[in-house]
Every structure is written in C-alpha cells, then in structure tokens.
Design a protein around this motif. Sequence first.
Motif, PDB file in Angstrom:
ATOM      1  N   SER B  35      95.447   8.934  59.121  1.00  0.00           N
ATOM      2  CA  SER B  35      94.519   9.767  58.342  1.00  0.00           C
ATOM      3  C   SER B  35      95.275  10.469  57.220  1.00  0.00           C
ATOM      4  CB  SER B  35      93.904  10.854  59.234  1.00  0.00           C
ATOM      5  OG  SER B  35      93.064  10.308  60.212  1.00  0.00           O
ATOM      6  N   THR B  36      94.642  10.602  56.068  1.00  0.00           N
ATOM      7  CA  THR B  36      95.220  11.430  55.006  1.00  0.00           C
ATOM      8  C   THR B  36      94.098  12.280  54.389  1.00  0.00           C
ATOM      9  OG1 THR B  36      94.965  10.208  52.914  1.00  0.00           O
ATOM     10  CG2 THR B  36      96.649   9.390  54.448  1.00  0.00           C
ATOM     11  N   THR B  37      94.475  13.382  53.797  1.00  0.00           N
ATOM     12  CA  THR B  37      93.490  14.326  53.270  1.00  0.00           C
ATOM     13  C   THR B  37      92.619  13.667  52.200  1.00  0.00           C
ATOM     14  OG1 THR B  37      95.117  16.053  53.660  1.00  0.00           O
ATOM     15  CG2 THR B  37      93.231  16.632  52.291  1.00  0.00           C
ATOM     16  N   GLY B  38      91.337  13.586  52.443  1.00  0.00           N
ATOM     17  CA  GLY B  38      90.406  13.003  51.462  1.00  0.00           C
ATOM     18  C   GLY B  38      90.782  11.586  51.077  1.00  0.00           C
ATOM     19  N   ASN B  39      91.550  10.908  51.920  1.00  0.00           N
ATOM     20  CA  ASN B  39      92.104   9.579  51.627  1.00  0.00           C
ATOM     21  C   ASN B  39      92.861   9.562  50.292  1.00  0.00           C
ATOM     22  OD1 ASN B  39      92.706   6.932  52.306  1.00  0.00           O
ATOM     23  ND2 ASN B  39      90.817   6.089  51.480  1.00  0.00           N
ATOM     24  N   MET B  40      93.480  10.665  49.948  1.00  0.00           N
ATOM     25  CA  MET B  40      94.264  10.730  48.705  1.00  0.00           C
ATOM     26  C   MET B  40      95.632  10.070  48.871  1.00  0.00           C
ATOM     27  SD  MET B  40      93.439  14.462  46.961  1.00  0.00           S
ATOM     28  CE  MET B  40      93.677  15.484  48.417  1.00  0.00           C
ATOM     29  N   GLN B  41      96.087   9.955  50.124  1.00  0.00           N
ATOM     30  CA  GLN B  41      97.418   9.369  50.396  1.00  0.00           C
ATOM     31  C   GLN B  41      98.514  10.032  49.553  1.00  0.00           C
ATOM     32  OE1 GLN B  41      95.817   4.923  50.334  1.00  0.00           O
ATOM     33  NE2 GLN B  41      97.759   5.017  51.401  1.00  0.00           N
ATOM     34  N   VAL B  42      98.611  11.342  49.689  1.00  0.00           N
ATOM     35  CA  VAL B  42      99.577  12.063  48.860  1.00  0.00           C
ATOM     36  C   VAL B  42     100.933  12.195  49.571  1.00  0.00           C
ATOM     37  CG1 VAL B  42      98.075  13.165  47.205  1.00  0.00           C
ATOM     38  CG2 VAL B  42      98.275  14.179  49.473  1.00  0.00           C
ATOM     39  N   TYR B  43     101.520  11.033  49.826  1.00  0.00           N
ATOM     40  CA  TYR B  43     102.845  10.970  50.439  1.00  0.00           C
ATOM     41  C   TYR B  43     103.495   9.675  49.966  1.00  0.00           C
ATOM     42  CZ  TYR B  43     101.086   7.294  53.382  1.00  0.00           C
ATOM     43  OH  TYR B  43     100.544   6.095  53.789  1.00  0.00           O
TER      44      TYR B  43
END
Lengths: 250, 250
Positions: B35-43
């Motif tokens: 899972s990522t926040t809002g599907n932003m994949q900020v990693y």
Amino acid sequence: MLDTILNHRTIRKYKNTPIEDHKLQEVLNAATRASTTGNMQVYSVIVTKNKAKKEALWASHFKQNMVLEAPVVLTFCADFNRFNKWCADRKADAGYDNFLSFYTASIDALLAAQNAALEAENQGLGICYLGTTTYMAEKIIDILELPKGVVPVTTVVVGYPDENPPLTDRLPLYAVVHYETYKEFSSDEINKLYSEKESLESSKQFVAENNKQSLAQVFTDIRYKKADNVHFSKEFLRIIEKQGFMKNEM
Amino acid sequence: MLDTILNHRTIRKYKNTPIEDHKLQEVLNAATRASTTGNMQVYSVIVTKNKAKKEALWASHFKQNMVLEAPVVLTFCADFNRFNKWCADRKADAGYDNFLSFYTASIDALLAAQNAALEAENQGLGICYLGTTTYMAEKIIDILELPKGVVPVTTVVVGYPDENPPLTDRLPLYAVVHYETYKEFSSDEINKLYSEKESLESSKQFVAENNKQSLAQVFTDIRYKKADNVHFSKEFLRIIEKQGFMKNEM
C-alpha cells in the motif's frame, strides 16, 4: 512471489461479520515477528472494536466509512512509554525523548503494521491503511488515551471484504528502482513512467469530475493540497513534541 | 500464520553466492505491491551491488560486516522528487516540501521495505535491517547521489544466509497490544513483561560483558545512548530540511 503480497488490494467495503478471535490473535502475533530496532519493540497496537470508540475514530479519520464498517481498527503507535518505564525501574538513564527515537519507533510500528496487514490478508480478511492517522494524531491520542511517549503513526482497518476490486495500477518497476546511484528522470521519461496511470479510465474520470486539466492537479489541488500539508505538518510536529519526543539538545 | 512471517530471523552472516536476477526482481516487484498513500508511490529503492559502493556504504553503516558480505544492499528512500517533477510538468502546484510529506513518504518506503524483506525470505534469502540509515543519512545521500526530495530511511541487506540462528525472543503479546484504550503498566507488570527477556543467557552475557547492573543499562549506556540520539536527531532533522522537506509555513 508470495500470493498474499501479489494479491493485495485495498478494501473499502466490509461485511459486518466479526473477526474470529483466533484470526485476530494471528494477525497481532504476526505483527510482533517483524524486525524491530535492537529488538526493543518500541511500538504498540491499539485494537478498537467498541462501537462508540469506532465512531469517535471515524470522525477523526475524515469520516471514511470503512472505519465504521470494518469490525476491527488497529492503530499502530510509536511507543517508548513501556521501554522508558523498564529503564527507569532499572536505574538506566533513558535518552529516548528526541526526534531520532520517535523516528526509530515509527519504523518499528510501520514494519509491524505491514506484517499485520499481510497476515490479515492471509487469513482471508481485507485491509485498508488510513493516512489520516498523522493528520489527526491529537484527536486519536485523546480517544485511545495514549500517554507520553506514544504517537499514533498509521491505522489499518480489518474485516471481511464486501467487494473484490481489481489490482491497483503501479508505476513500472524502473520508476522506483535505481541501480548504484539515483538517476533523475527527464520530462520525456516522466511522461513514459506516468502514461499508463494517466490513461486509465478511472484517472480520466477523476480529472473530469474535478474539472482539472491533469491527474497531477487532482492530487495537488484536491486530494493532497499544500495548505493541508503545511497545516498538518505543524500539527504533527507539535504532537510529536507534546508526546515527549523533541528534546534534541543535551 | 504465513511461514515467511513466522520464520523471520535477522541474518548477520552471508555466503558470497550472488542473488539470481529473477529472485531480485521478485523482491523488488513485491516491494511495489505494498500500500502507498493515495497510490502516489512516493518512495524509491536504490540497489547496491558494486563493491566500491558497498564499501562506502559499509563505512557509513558503522562498519557492520553484513554490508560487505551480503551481495545486495537495498536502500529505501522517502522520495517526492519524481512525483514533484510529474506535477511540475503538468501545471500542478506541488505542496510536498514539508514535514508531513516527508513522513508520508517514509511510510510508503517502510511498507515497501517490509514487503521486500518478506519476499526475500520467501525466496530462500536472508535479510538484515540497518537502523544506521537515519544516523548516517547525509553520507548515504552522497554515496547514492540522492537529489532534493529524497531521504534514505532504512536499509535492508539481502543474501544467502551463512548461519541459522534461532527465533529471537519477543515480549508477550499483551505487552504490545492494548484493547480500546492504552493501559500504562505498573512496575510489577513491567517486571513480568521483561522477565523472560532478562533471564535469557544472551541477556545475562550482555550485562556481564559490559559491566552493567541491568540489561536496560546496556541499552541506555552502550547501544542507544542519549548523547548519540540527541546528536543524530539534530543531524537527521538537518538532512530532512536540506533535502527540501521543512517548509512548514505557507
């Protein structure tokens, strides 16, 4: 790949079937098998099943319905409270009231959360992470009666799924993986990386519904706005300090 | 419980057998399913195999030998660089240069890291998390050439195990799980929670070797000292700011 990892979907609709206690225990036990810093286990999990407590949490989590629908809400907290007490009782001078310790405890809590999420899915349950935990930390602290040394960092709601959504899109692997050194992307490369995401029907609908010119604007102007981020940054830093984690001088 | 979760051990000795590329790809793909926040994949994940790079990382990670021994080092980073570029190219006014955004991106990175760790173990590989990542963030940024918007938050070394340690002790489940509200422990309860841990042969050896009176003192006086925590708190906050995540005013 582990089926459980491959098949993960975020579930936003839940049946009101309760979770069998042995399944919940497996989920919680799985959480504790994750790596933790120096095996200090500086995190805690608060289990919420009580209706009134769930309603209070629901209000804090921007009234997202899954908090009411899902039978169990797990709030994962960075927690040095227990460890500090252990130290105090043993004439050990704990120095864990600073930002590094908060961040270390956050890492413990988040790895435990992901273990719990995967084990829940392994048990046939569905999950949803709530990013609103950090925004509304102070309210959640009040509701769950979190003492000094404890900060909520993420929430996972758990229950039997009442929907079967498809897998969510992801950027191509080469968008998130760099070899040896970080390579910044050119505008052309960015276009390629995001083209699939931008061409999804759901993305186009998002853009149209919100009267925006691009999917990116839906994020910046509607979903994750600067004004909110700035506000919640100040709030979260204040809460980290209030809970005893900002003594960054000797 | 998923065998992979149940059987996790931290591995500190590695064979020099390389990791098959298809296995590494599965590990990296597994990371992206979290899972990522809002599907932003900020990693982002930086893969290090190069010997010189590994030596540089080894020096930063307090010369822990597994960084040299393990064939692959994965550095998980909070990363808004790519997302910000996507926004800039689409006339979207990104407001992700603040602490909340850093913390959000950290959550993404850590959930991805735990997926990667579990998938590595599922592939027969062993892993070890390195907490030194946040202490030495600036050096790691230099070595991996991380640009603005990118901060390393944890590291996982991966390789074929050359040891088979027993499962590590954990506190009893009721130490870390609270129902409905947080219950602070009394001194008697703390004694019970930590009695198994304190009575382990390895714990007694730790205390004796270090000439301390209690296991807690080994943590506070040797392993995780206040002076170090304070120093690295200031350093890490400075790096978070330097990488562009501390604009907490409009």
